[in-house]
Scaffold this motif. Sequence first.
Motif: not given
Lengths: 398, 255
Positions: A365-391
């Motif tokens: 959704q963002l228009s990001l440039k080649e020079t941009d430095q973007v930090v994403i907070c990877l807040s948690g791992r997906g193990d707990k969501d495996l049931a949803t991912y499996m579905k």
Amino acid sequence: MQTYQQPDVHGYYGRFGGAYIPEMLHPNVEELQSRYLEIMQEPSFQLEFRDLLHDYVGRPTPLYFAKRLSAAYGTNIYLKREDLCHTGAHKINNTIGQILLAQKLGKNRIIAETGAGQHGVATATVCALKGVECIVYMGEKDIERQAPNVARMRMLGAKVVPATSGSKTLKDATNEAIRDWINNPSDTHYIIGSVVGPHPYPDMVARFQSVISEETRWQLKEKTGSELPTHVIACVGGGSNAAGAFYHFLDELTVQLVAVEAAGHGVNSGLSAATTALGKPGVLHGSKSLVMQTEDGQVVEPHSISAGLDYPGIGPLHANLFDSGRGHFLAVTDEDALRAAFDVARTEGIIPALETAHAFSALSQLSLKETDQVVICLSGRGDKDLATYMKQMEMMGI
Amino acid sequence: MSRIQILFQQKHKRVLNVYCTAGYPELNSTLPVMESLQANGADLIELGMPYSDPLADGPVIQQSSAIALENGMTIARLFEQLDGFRDRITVPVILMGYMNPVLQYGFERFCSDAARVGVDGLILPDLPEYEFETEYGAIIRKYGLDFIFLVTPETAEERVKKLDKLSTGFLYAVSSSSTTGSNKQMTSVQDYLQRLESYQLTNPVLVGFGIKDRESFDAACAHSNGAIIGSAYIKALEGAIDVGTATKEFLSTIV
């Protein structure tokens, strides 16, 4: 100087915040208000907090340059790996801080609320670590939906109490925890899991989580020569990982802060948790903020595929970022979040939590440039969501 | 002088305040319930405005609120029901509720409508004194409404005195640290109420939370001006065929 970081002495961020609590909670909340800063600044507290974050939680968490993801979006993307924290998410930064604070206050009984169970697990973990009684309130519906986390909490020795009132989910679990606190005024500390609740909770939780952006600054400097990214992206339910990821950039006005809410089936579908888009100013769980509610002021039940974003309010710090225009708020649907989770898994070899997947989806959704430095907070791992991912894989024919 | 102040001038002891939830048990029960309370000995009526997230309330009042909301009760509808109620009810009436629905209705509009229909005072347990002093208190006073603060056994002397000064009508003494309708023993309640007595407060004191029968009513009244009954009365209305009969039976065990 105007700051977006800290509230005023009464707990207000702009027009949001405060402590809208019944008198029965006053002694506990007042004690916290008058003592939290002093305790957090004590050298002995700082030492133990830092030690535990380092040796027990595994901090500093890496700041990882995601090469293939960067190429896909034509920009530079860094992932702050909170998913590598002990218990699998950023939640433990706060529970470590609060258990130490509770001990300084002489409290030997801990209560907490939880939705998906991540904060409940993080609380049960620190209570086990300190040998303290732990009671976790969890909506009856969430107990059914999140069986593995319920089992983890029980294995860690916590008592999981079903919240059977109202909609039987996170908001009601929070109500029950507050009622427990009212009924147990002297020996109990309430560990709130997000930057919500009466002052000083939003500030206290934001300070404990601020280690995320504190590390990001020096890590980014090591990697790029500059401490400041152009964008920081984080998902927001109540807003604790976003508060931590934004904290040391809040007053750096060149850094764009992107808060990603859960749109559920779509912002205007009636099944959404996009609080800034749908909420109106109101009072929920002890503070004035934006609240999803009916015309008559009854709090509505939100919807998101991700239980951690399924909350009808938002922390007052974030409400002020929205109100002032300092924060850039986006909403991502269940479907787009799921797609982003699979993209990240296959591009970077990281299975993110469904909450975090919302933050990744915002990239498109963002228009990001080649020079941009973007930090994403990877807040948690997906193990707990495996049931949803499996579905989902079943539906995709994988 | 407000209707509440006049009541306490005429009656200093054993003042009985009864709580009921607007729109419970039926949407249109509000007025019949209030009339039967007045007819059977209530000196004051505390009318609860139902809310989805009533933090200070125990299971009984939560449940009555949930039913009232299902029945379609809203603040707007409540004011429609209360329009003209002063032709039938003379005892003071206090609205009790939580901030969020009131803010959504519009705080000033709420106070204005409450005063217009003949309501005498407000209890909003999650309106703190800082916001009362800086923002909302002036609006409440502008419309001539009394505002009642709560104190608990843990409230320090200085704070009790401050909340007493900010209150008009009476001061609400919560009997123990609990949500409404709890079964906590009121063993230390006499010490606490005597302590309040010794502060020589400006306002009369009514004791609430856990008052459920004559024994607890007597205990609460020993060192105060009266008491408030809530959950026990709501329980008595549960499944009642006729609210008038249920109210009469219940109050005959108290007064």
